[in-house]
Scaffold this active site. Structure first.
Site, PDB file in Angstrom:
ATOM      1  N   ARG A   1      -7.360  -9.629   4.953  1.00  0.00           N
ATOM      2  CA  ARG A   1      -7.384  -8.087   6.368  1.00  0.00           C
ATOM      3  C   ARG A   1      -8.708  -7.308   5.860  1.00  0.00           C
ATOM      4  O   ARG A   1      -9.858  -7.117   6.969  1.00  0.00           O
ATOM      5  CB  ARG A   1      -6.646  -6.332   5.743  1.00  0.00           C
ATOM      6  CG  ARG A   1      -5.642  -7.253   6.053  1.00  0.00           C
ATOM      7  CD  ARG A   1      -4.653  -6.042   5.638  1.00  0.00           C
ATOM      8  NE  ARG A   1      -2.821  -6.704   6.128  1.00  0.00           N
ATOM      9  CZ  ARG A   1      -1.881  -6.109   6.621  1.00  0.00           C
ATOM     10  NH1 ARG A   1      -2.214  -5.103   5.687  1.00  0.00           N
ATOM     11  NH2 ARG A   1      -1.076  -5.760   6.690  1.00  0.00           N
TER      12      ARG A   1
ATOM     13  N   HIS B   1      -6.076   2.554   7.084  1.00  0.00           N
ATOM     14  CA  HIS B   1      -4.445   1.682   7.351  1.00  0.00           C
ATOM     15  C   HIS B   1      -3.663   1.969   5.132  1.00  0.00           C
ATOM     16  O   HIS B   1      -2.676   2.874   5.661  1.00  0.00           O
ATOM     17  CB  HIS B   1      -4.548   0.258   6.989  1.00  0.00           C
ATOM     18  CG  HIS B   1      -3.051  -0.299   7.220  1.00  0.00           C
ATOM     19  ND1 HIS B   1      -1.911   0.526   7.705  1.00  0.00           N
ATOM     20  CD2 HIS B   1      -2.417  -1.206   6.206  1.00  0.00           C
ATOM     21  CE1 HIS B   1      -0.711  -0.078   7.896  1.00  0.00           C
ATOM     22  NE2 HIS B   1      -1.191  -1.571   6.204  1.00  0.00           N
TER      23      HIS B   1
ATOM     24  N   ALA C   1      10.231   3.045  -2.577  1.00  0.00           N
ATOM     25  CA  ALA C   1       9.573   3.347  -3.616  1.00  0.00           C
ATOM     26  C   ALA C   1      11.296   4.151  -4.823  1.00  0.00           C
ATOM     27  O   ALA C   1      11.621   3.803  -5.683  1.00  0.00           O
ATOM     28  CB  ALA C   1       8.393   3.312  -4.402  1.00  0.00           C
TER      29      ALA C   1
ATOM     30  N   GLU D   1       3.157   3.238  -2.288  1.00  0.00           N
ATOM     31  CA  GLU D   1       1.572   3.128  -2.381  1.00  0.00           C
ATOM     32  C   GLU D   1       1.209   4.072  -3.019  1.00  0.00           C
ATOM     33  O   GLU D   1      -0.536   4.130  -2.961  1.00  0.00           O
ATOM     34  CB  GLU D   1       1.983   3.176  -0.966  1.00  0.00           C
ATOM     35  CG  GLU D   1       0.661   3.074  -0.034  1.00  0.00           C
ATOM     36  CD  GLU D   1       0.296   3.281   1.626  1.00  0.00           C
ATOM     37  OE1 GLU D   1       1.575   3.238   1.753  1.00  0.00           O
ATOM     38  OE2 GLU D   1      -0.826   3.881   1.725  1.00  0.00           O
TER      39      GLU D   1
ATOM     40  N   LEU E   1       5.456  -3.752   0.803  1.00  0.00           N
ATOM     41  CA  LEU E   1       6.898  -3.131   0.510  1.00  0.00           C
ATOM     42  C   LEU E   1       7.016  -3.784  -0.538  1.00  0.00           C
ATOM     43  O   LEU E   1       8.064  -3.603  -1.519  1.00  0.00           O
ATOM     44  CB  LEU E   1       8.304  -4.007   2.118  1.00  0.00           C
ATOM     45  CG  LEU E   1       7.332  -3.822   3.319  1.00  0.00           C
ATOM     46  CD1 LEU E   1       8.157  -4.380   4.721  1.00  0.00           C
ATOM     47  CD2 LEU E   1       7.467  -1.794   3.239  1.00  0.00           C
TER      48      LEU E   1
ATOM     49  N   ARG F   1      -5.272  -5.536  -0.467  1.00  0.00           N
ATOM     50  CA  ARG F   1      -4.007  -6.012  -0.264  1.00  0.00           C
ATOM     51  C   ARG F   1      -4.113  -6.915   0.660  1.00  0.00           C
ATOM     52  O   ARG F   1      -4.224  -7.064   1.825  1.00  0.00           O
ATOM     53  CB  ARG F   1      -2.622  -4.627   0.039  1.00  0.00           C
ATOM     54  CG  ARG F   1      -1.622  -5.052   0.612  1.00  0.00           C
ATOM     55  CD  ARG F   1      -0.817  -3.571   0.641  1.00  0.00           C
ATOM     56  NE  ARG F   1      -0.684  -3.155   1.566  1.00  0.00           N
ATOM     57  CZ  ARG F   1      -0.407  -2.974   3.099  1.00  0.00           C
ATOM     58  NH1 ARG F   1       0.498  -4.251   2.920  1.00  0.00           N
ATOM     59  NH2 ARG F   1      -0.003  -2.556   3.820  1.00  0.00           N
TER      60      ARG F   1
ATOM     61  N   GLY G   1      11.611   9.445  -1.054  1.00  0.00           N
ATOM     62  CA  GLY G   1      12.193   8.696  -1.104  1.00  0.00           C
ATOM     63  C   GLY G   1      11.950   7.512   0.407  1.00  0.00           C
ATOM     64  O   GLY G   1      12.504   6.987   1.430  1.00  0.00           O
TER      65      GLY G   1
HETATM   66  C1  LIG Z   1       2.486   0.981  10.611  1.00  0.00           C
HETATM   67  C2  LIG Z   1       2.366   0.034   9.049  1.00  0.00           C
HETATM   68  C3  LIG Z   1       2.945  -0.790   9.180  1.00  0.00           C
HETATM   69  C4  LIG Z   1       2.932  -1.387   7.856  1.00  0.00           C
HETATM   70  N1  LIG Z   1       3.754  -2.731   8.408  1.00  0.00           N
HETATM   71  C5  LIG Z   1       4.046  -3.656   6.629  1.00  0.00           C
HETATM   72  C6  LIG Z   1       5.157  -4.686   6.448  1.00  0.00           C
HETATM   73  O1  LIG Z   1       4.281  -5.408   7.463  1.00  0.00           O
HETATM   74  N2  LIG Z   1       4.380  -4.732   5.068  1.00  0.00           N
HETATM   75  C7  LIG Z   1       4.409  -4.363   4.148  1.00  0.00           C
HETATM   76  O2  LIG Z   1       4.758  -4.986   3.192  1.00  0.00           O
HETATM   77  N3  LIG Z   1       3.758  -3.726   4.299  1.00  0.00           N
HETATM   78  C8  LIG Z   1       3.907  -3.101   4.875  1.00  0.00           C
HETATM   79  N4  LIG Z   1       2.698  -1.137   5.498  1.00  0.00           N
HETATM   80  C9  LIG Z   1       2.505  -1.118   3.959  1.00  0.00           C
HETATM   81  C10 LIG Z   1       4.410   0.185   3.910  1.00  0.00           C
HETATM   82  O3  LIG Z   1       4.941   0.773   4.646  1.00  0.00           O
HETATM   83  C11 LIG Z   1       4.067   1.213   2.772  1.00  0.00           C
HETATM   84  O4  LIG Z   1       2.881   0.945   1.514  1.00  0.00           O
HETATM   85  C12 LIG Z   1       5.385   1.358   2.177  1.00  0.00           C
HETATM   86  O5  LIG Z   1       6.188   1.616   2.910  1.00  0.00           O
HETATM   87  C13 LIG Z   1       5.405   2.877   1.398  1.00  0.00           C
HETATM   88  O6  LIG Z   1       6.470   2.500   0.354  1.00  0.00           O
HETATM   89  P1  LIG Z   1       6.440   4.380  -0.394  1.00  0.00           P
HETATM   90  O7  LIG Z   1       7.824   3.711  -0.867  1.00  0.00           O
HETATM   91  O8  LIG Z   1       5.484   4.500  -0.748  1.00  0.00           O
HETATM   92  O9  LIG Z   1       5.754   5.279   0.424  1.00  0.00           O
HETATM   93  P2  LIG Z   1       6.770   5.855   2.170  1.00  0.00           P
HETATM   94  O10 LIG Z   1       7.766   5.773   2.323  1.00  0.00           O
HETATM   95  O11 LIG Z   1       5.734   6.960   2.365  1.00  0.00           O
HETATM   96  O12 LIG Z   1       7.325   7.061   1.346  1.00  0.00           O
HETATM   97  C14 LIG Z   1       6.775   8.183   0.397  1.00  0.00           C
HETATM   98  C15 LIG Z   1       8.317   9.121   0.247  1.00  0.00           C
HETATM   99  O13 LIG Z   1       7.535  10.478  -0.365  1.00  0.00           O
HETATM  100  C16 LIG Z   1       8.208  12.280   0.023  1.00  0.00           C
HETATM  101  N5  LIG Z   1       6.944  12.796  -0.482  1.00  0.00           N
HETATM  102  C17 LIG Z   1       5.896  12.948  -0.368  1.00  0.00           C
HETATM  103  N6  LIG Z   1       4.909  13.417  -0.990  1.00  0.00           N
HETATM  104  C18 LIG Z   1       5.683  14.460  -1.170  1.00  0.00           C
HETATM  105  C19 LIG Z   1       5.948  15.619  -1.754  1.00  0.00           C
HETATM  106  N7  LIG Z   1       5.095  16.809  -2.048  1.00  0.00           N
HETATM  107  N8  LIG Z   1       7.388  16.711  -2.006  1.00  0.00           N
HETATM  108  C20 LIG Z   1       8.219  15.486  -1.803  1.00  0.00           C
HETATM  109  N9  LIG Z   1       8.444  14.458  -1.099  1.00  0.00           N
HETATM  110  C21 LIG Z   1       7.420  14.324  -1.102  1.00  0.00           C
HETATM  111  C22 LIG Z   1       7.860  11.294   1.470  1.00  0.00           C
HETATM  112  O14 LIG Z   1       9.040  12.511   1.572  1.00  0.00           O
HETATM  113  C23 LIG Z   1       8.588  10.140   1.100  1.00  0.00           C
HETATM  114  O15 LIG Z   1      10.358   9.869   1.634  1.00  0.00           O
HETATM  115  C24 LIG Z   1       3.258  -1.319   6.399  1.00  0.00           C
HETATM  116  C25 LIG Z   1       2.147   0.559   7.021  1.00  0.00           C
HETATM  117  C26 LIG Z   1       2.188   0.870   8.132  1.00  0.00           C
HETATM  118  C27 LIG Z   1       1.733   2.317   7.902  1.00  0.00           C
END
Ligand SMILES: Cc1cc2nc3c(=O)[nH]c(=O)nc-3n(C[C@H](O)[C@H](O)[C@H](O)COP(=O)(O)OP(=O)(O)OC[C@H]3O[C@@H](n4cnc5c(N)ncnc54)[C@H](O)[C@@H]3O)c2cc1C
Ligand code: SF4
Ligand code: SF4
Ligand code: FES
Lengths: 261, 633
Positions: free
Chosen positions: B261, B327, B18, B351, B367, B361, B15
């Site tokens: 980067r 990162h 994505a 991600e 995001l 990237r 959650g």
């Molecule tokens: C400090 C920091 C700053 C950043 N700044 C930027 C920015 O300024 N601009 C930008 O574009 N990007 C930025 N990024 C990158 C970006 O935030 C992430 O790549 C992006 O938010 C990832 O989103 P996601 O939905 O893929 O994963 P996440 O938000 O990591 O969500 C993963 C989800 O999967 C769930 N999950 C994982 N494994 C399991 C499992 N086995 N069973 C059940 N649930 C599971 C977790 O509970 C969570 O809900 C930054 C990242 C960081 C760490």
């Protein structure tokens, strides 16, 4: 707008050689709580999470008895997800941003008391999310298809909304609020989210539904104005201002709401 | 719990942005969603993102366009990304930002009340929308709120504190999750470009975690420097301008501190290696102290506070000390242009997929790629569900078999006893990977790292879980994750070993050039008990012809590889002059609704997953019993 680390008292003593930590533990929901003491080597810049990780690597109590690794929640490690909240030396705060160097020893760690204790330092805060449902803390958009830009707003309006939208549902305010507990008060966190939504030009259109969510006996009038909430909020959210504004809105709604029907 | 009507039920793992984006789309289209997440979704890691989200809205009259966003992204990614999905994402980006705006995200504004945009790395345009310096938090909350709205109306059910242990194959599901991804890999999902790891140039060294100092600090004018004299002992404020070395600005006059980067990271590394690090240590200054405090508070408040909180200095007055830190993974689950993995019915977005960022990237592109991925995955999942054959009675056999396998695995781990501690193994793995498989890579060291990983895997068989109380324990899930990480670490290390070139974040001094002839290819790893099996796939460069990456000059014009509309797209921007949209380039953002797909389907979709919920609940229960953490649902 600013976040702050509450309760970090600077101390200028000689660095200690060890860190002593007392953890209030509980095996499962209905089990009796008990204390365990740990002692780990001192390193500069330790936060509570790294200290707990150190304990986990070698789960042995201060008097040399092997035990289970303590359980706690963590995720972001930079005070923005709210998950790691616990009561540290009697103050509710995030363990990731609590620095050992700024805490009196022995450090006591307890789970939050206003929420069901799942195990050790883990609590179940789902009621906070339920409250968000009750007050309809969302904007009723027409759909996710492309409808162009949203309404224009001044930077000042945005800045005020931004302060409320930083709420990370950590529950510190509820832990500190004397009125909150046993389901008798919805609490400042949900009221602040009502404020956030009601300030938005589209959110305003469904304002009344949200007000009704905070108007019952356990609603906004249950606030005793003790102001504890605003003092502990790690995101410095102007909770008492939100309560004041929403109180006004509910009064007006209560007085004149029937006219609109 | 069969859902009324003709709607299909989908399972989403994860959650973050994505997962929530996909959930919102599916629920809006009338389908039922079961959303599984380890942490309450509002606490997902996306909350950490700070700087902003990219989309070429061109409010600054700089002649920005989705095409330029597209070109910056593939160029920044050193031509390793398949181009069609990148193009589609950049076209959708402006409408994604507008949607978030309508959902109430407090994006910073211009004096006219329009969305404000800031600069980020790897582009010369103001293209990054931002909400203070906590954009990820704000975007995640907006999606969380919309999904809660569907939860309140019964369309979405959340299973928080549930961890996906494995996939039940043969079943329609949308999938997302970082941890999930390595698990999926071991069940046959192909893993792509694992060796491309982003090391962020500016992070704050810390015990438990390297905290990030967002690129937005440089986007708002932050400058990177070191004293010109090695080992200068003076406080930064007493070092005069003329004795400071702004090495990025000097070497890359066009992009300055906003080079991509991978480049900034290597330069900072080199400067420290050459002995110019501040106080002789591995650190350089990132300086925003010349910017007035009110602007800093408004635009960067949240991140400056993080620095202050964990380091103790106030960056409004004292330059921050930073160093590169690991990162982001550009690699991830292999997906096609509709976010489908090679396992039928398993889609991936966020991600955890590999699709957009190539070898490097650009900041603020993640995001947008996560939301884009979720938005593409949703209709693709519906399409899949529409066509899938229900496997009837056979279904429960599949579930039972997988459940049994998982329970056995857990039992095996619980019974295991030995002297090894999993957290120690974890630490050693982390150290070896950081030392040898990040910024600079040498083949001999990659080889010895792989040997080390094999040793750690061997030692893993002698860990004991140490926690006899299986209720809400973290020890067992951690052990299983560690095993998955070790598998993936090999994919990364061996992928890097195989790639004898330098491209984006992957840098080998012994092979300093990009080698398109041999390596303009996606690395694909497939799991086998003996170790990963590698193959390579051609990159789709059908839209923009690959050219040399060189950030010391303004970017050279893109040559479109295809026939249509070359000239206009290539004309460089003249100082802020409004650009005529390229002919043949569709300026209209892709429609977000996907309504055509859904409207057609709604009537025809069969309840293909009837009975799935129960089975999943079974699976979840076994997780609880086996020690996974679960709130009663
Ligand atoms: C400090 C920091 C700053 C950043 N700044 C930027 C920015 O300024 N601009 C930008 O574009 N990007 C930025 N990024 C990158 C970006 O935030 C992430 O790549 C992006 O938010 C990832 O989103 P996601 O939905 O893929 O994963 P996440 O938000 O990591 O969500 C993963 C989800 O999967 C769930 N999950 C994982 N494994 C399991 C499992 N086995 N069973 C059940 N649930 C599971 C977790 O509970 C969570 O809900 C930054 C990242 C960081 C760490
Ligand atoms: S002001 Fe109201 S909400 Fe805040 S602590 Fe006091 S009683 Fe609770
Ligand atoms: S208002 Fe403040 S203290 Fe209360 S939940 Fe939100 S962030 Fe935490
Ligand atoms: S771990 Fe997220 S607030 Fe502490």
């Amino acid at each position: 707008m600013s976040t702050h680390t509450n309760g970090n008292a600077k101390t200028n003593r000689m660095p200690p050689t060890h860190v002593e930590i007392r953890v209030r533990r509980r095996e499962r929901r209905d089990a009796a709580p008990y204390w365990e003491e740990f002692r780990i080597p001192y390193r500069p810049n330790l936060n509570i999470i790294s200290a707990l990780m150190e304990i986990r690597k070698n789960p042995v109590t201060k008097d040399g008895r092997a035990t289970t690794p303590p359980v706690w929640d963590m995720n972001c490690l930079e005070q923005v997800c709210g998950i790691c909240t616990m009561v540290i030396n009697g103050k509710v705060r995030q363990s990731c941003s609590a620095l050992v160097d700024q805490l009196e020893q022995p450090i006591t760690l307890e789970p939050m008391s206003k929420f069901p204790n799942v195990r050790d330092l883990v609590v179940d805060r789902s009621e906070m999310f339920e409250h968000l449902k009750r007050v309809k803390a969302w904007i009723e958009i027409d759909g996710t298809h492309d409808l162009g830009a949203g309404p224009r707003m001044t930077q000042d309006e945005v800045a005020e909304r931004y302060t409320y939208s930083r709420c990370m549902t950590c529950g510190c305010c509820l832990e500190a609020c004397p009125q909150y507990g046993d389901g008798n008060y919805i609490g400042p966190q949900a009221i602040a989210q009502v404020r956030l939504m009601n300030m938005h030009p589209s959110g305003k259109m469904t304002r009344d539904e949200r007000l009704e969510g905070i108007m019952g006996d356990d609603g906004i009038t249950a606030c005793g104005n003790a102001q504890n909430c605003v003092r502990v909020c790690p995101m410095s959210i102007p909770l008492t201002k939100a309560i004041y504004e929403e109180n006004r809105e509910t009064l007006v709604h209560g007085l004149f709401g029937w006219l609109k029907r | 719990m069969a859902t009324p009507g003709k709607a299909t039920k989908f399972a989403i793992v994860g959650g973050g942005l994505a997962g929530l984006a996909a959930a919102m789309k599916l629920a809006e289209a009338g389908h039922a969603v079961d959303l599984f997440s380890v942490v309450p979704v509002k606490r997902s890691h996306s909350v950490c993102a700070q700087g902003g989200i990219n989309g070429a809205v061109n409010t600054k009259g700089e002649g920005d366009s989705p095409f330029k966003h597209f070109d910056d992204t593939v160029y920044g990614g050193d031509f390793l990304a398949n181009q069609p999905p990148v193009k589609a994402m950049c076209e959708m980006a402006p409408s994604i930002i507008y949607l978030f705006d309508r959902m109430g995200v407090p994006f910073s504004r211009t004096s006219e009340g329009l969305l404000d945009f800031r600069r980020f790395g790897g582009t010369l345009h103001h293209r990054t929308a931002f909400a203070g310096a906590s954009t990820g938090q704000q975007l995640l909350y907006a999606l969380d709120e919309q999904v809660r709205r569907y939860e309140a109306s019964g369309k979405v059910r959340k299973f928080e504190h549930w961890e996906m242990m494995s996939l039940i194959l043969d079943d329609a599901q949308v999938c997302r999750g970082i941890v999930a991804m390595d698990k999926s890999y071991q069940q046959g999902a192909r893993y792509a470009n694992g060796e491309f790891i982003q090391v962020h140039p500016t992070s704050i060294p810390g015990e438990d975690k390297l905290r990030l100092m967002s690129e937005s600090a440089r986007g708002e004018g932050g400058r990177v420097w070191v004293p010109k004299a090695k080992n200068d002992k003076r406080a930064p404020s007493s070092i005069p301008e003329s004795e400071r070395w702004y090495f990025l600005e000097e070497k890359y006059p066009a992009y300055g501190n906003l080079v991509p980067r991978d480049i900034a990271t290597r330069e900072i590394f080199q400067v420290c290696l050459d002995g110019f690090g501040v106080y002789g240590e591995n650190q350089v200054y990132l300086d925003v102290s010349h910017i007035d405090a009110a602007t800093l508070d408004r635009k960067l408040g949240a991140i400056l506070e993080i620095y202050e909180m964990f380091v103790g200095d106030d960056p409004r007055h004292v330059p921050m000390r930073i160093f590169p830190g690991v990162h982001y993974s550009m690699g991830g689950l292999w997906v096609d242009f509709d976010q489908r993995t090679n396992i039928p019915g398993l889609l991936a977005a966020g991600e955890c997929d590999y699709s957009i960022h190539g070898a490097n990237r650009l900041g603020a592109n993640s995001l947008v790629s996560c939301v884009y991925g979720g938005f593409v995955a949703a209709p693709a999942a519906i399409e899949y569900a529409k066509n899938v054959e229900r496997n009837g009675a056979d279904g429960s056999r599949v579930y039972d078999a997988e459940l049994k396998r998982q329970t056995e695995l857990n039992e095996h781990l619980k019974k295991q006893s030995g002297k090894e501690n999993q957290y120690v193994i974890h630490e050693e793995m982390g150290k070896w990977m950081t030392d040898n498989v990040t910024v600079v890579r040498y083949n001999d060291r990659l080889k010895s790292t792989d040997e080390k990983l094999l040793e750690l895997m061997d030692r893993f068989s002698r860990i004991s879980i140490n926690d006899s109380n299986m209720w809400a324990t973290h020890a067992l899930p951690h052990a299983r994750q560690l095993w998955n990480m070790l598998q993936l670490a090999r994919v990364i290390t061996l992928g890097a070993l195989n790639r004898d070139e330098s491209r984006g974040a992957h840098y080998k001094p012994d092979f300093p050039n990009r080698d398109d002839e041999r390596f303009m290819k996606t690395t694909i790893a497939e799991f086998s008990e003996e170790g990963p099996i590698f193959s390579w796939e051609q990159v789709d460069v059908s839209l923009i012809e690959p050219r040399k990456r060189d950030y010391s000059k303004g970017k050279q014009a893109a040559k479109t590889a295809g026939a249509a509309g070359g000239a206009a797209e290539n004309s460089p921007t003249k100082d802020g002059a409004a650009q005529v949209p390229a002919s043949g380039w569709d300026q209209k953002p892709r429609d977000l609704s996907g309504a055509t797909v859904w409207d057609q389907n709604k009537e025809q979709v069969r309840d293909v997953n009837h009975g799935e919920a129960e089975t999943r609940r079974e699976q979840g229960k076994s997780i609880t019993d086996a020690g996974g953490k679960s709130d009663e649902v």
